[in-house]
Design an enzyme around this catalytic site. Sequence first.
Site: not given
Ligand code: MN
Length: 497
Positions: A275, A349
Amino acid sequence: MSQRLKLEVKALNTIGGHDLVIFVSDKLTPAKLAEDWLGEGAHALLARAAAADKFKGKAFSGMTLLAPDGAGYERLVVIGVGPDGDRDKLDFAKLGGAVASKLGSGRSADVIIALPDAEISAEQAAAIALGLRLRAYVFDRYKTKTREADEADPITVTLRTPDPAALKKALRACEAVAGGVEIARDLVNEPPNVLYPEEFAERAAKLEKLGVEVEILDEKQLKKIGMRALLGVGQGSRRESRVVVMRWNGAKPGAKPVAFVGKGVTFDTGGISLKPGAGMEDMKGDMAGAACVTGLMHALAARKAKVNAIGVIGLVENMPDGNAQRPGDIVTSLSGQTIEIINTDAEGRLVLADVLWYTQDKYKPRFMINLATLTGAILVALAQENAGLFSNDDELSERLAVAGKATGETVWRMPLGAAYDKMIDSKFADMKNSAGRYGGSITAAQFLQRHVNETPWAHLDIAGTGMGSPTSETNRSWGSGWGVRLLDRLVANHYET
Ligand code: MN
Ligand code: ZN
């Protein structure tokens, strides 16, 4: 957190303290009970003060004035409840929050539990207490200097009611829920060097004191079970992954349980798909789903809910490392399906895929609801007002919507469908873990649904509501504890015997 509020319930006999809190309508009429305490001249006093303060008695607004001579208090705190009408529609928890916001430097306050124009039930009064507690929550464990010693002492708030016994009884359920919300908030607010998977599991194990059965699965056991999708996420971290199963048996043995599943990424760097740096510190909250499930299990057990409930949380840390998962890797999930990793930042997920499959397979629940700070895309769609709701079951969706309105933790149903499902087909495996920007919350939900069979299931995307959400009358905390009240209400409304 520190407990800034001590709640007591007492009859109306003795009086005296720092603040006296009363409720008035938009006509500035206090309840009869309050009038009795304030004595003659109460009307004139309130009218003058309101005019000077431009106070109109609007719901949840407040004004503070010096208490009249001989009242036995320093200050009079007046809280509006708005126009006469259907008081059942009044949000009493929010009203409690408004009261807490007006309590000043004094260490004690008495709240006269009475409305100007209607009876107030013990449940409504207890909701005021819930709001008071939730609003007073402060996470200041790591502040060593800034607090005045005086502020560290809790404020004693006494609810004054003609029927203390009834209120005390109603308060028990509220305290259980408040305790659950506080646990969830604490977990979300904790820094990631303190709260990593093993530590989270230890904290969940504290629920054993309330009679919750807690089972902690370590990496060796997870490997044996076959949770390779989950383990792939954690493999770049020095911290070991964990799955925790919490069981509350409040109904007959053998009665089908309800199940709650939480994403618990204790820190999400994105992994190799790293990120950007700005705001990355917020990723300590990527375990808000697991925090909610833990808080909910506390609430259910503490109020001895007549339900069999299971909470399962997948705890991992997502780090870049020489051993970290790569984009392009293919893993086999517990369901036997293969997953091509496109983006290692779409890790939640992968965790949930295994935990959902495990939960439905092993416990055959009546329904399964998962909570996850799953996608930034849900903030694009819904801002921070609603959690995204995705479900294969209309009845469960409707029940969640109703419980959401009742608690203020609202959900908005989003679509699922074959065309969206197709978007996660992979060139090399059964599916891929990321399908790009368009419909990002939906394709994430489709991914989860590929790991759910016919079990009624709902996925709540709480990336917008679980952390950093706007403050409200009942929440000033970064970690909101979102979902505990919603799901406790859902269970209370429909699933207790
Ligand atoms: Mn993530
Ligand atoms: Zn994440």
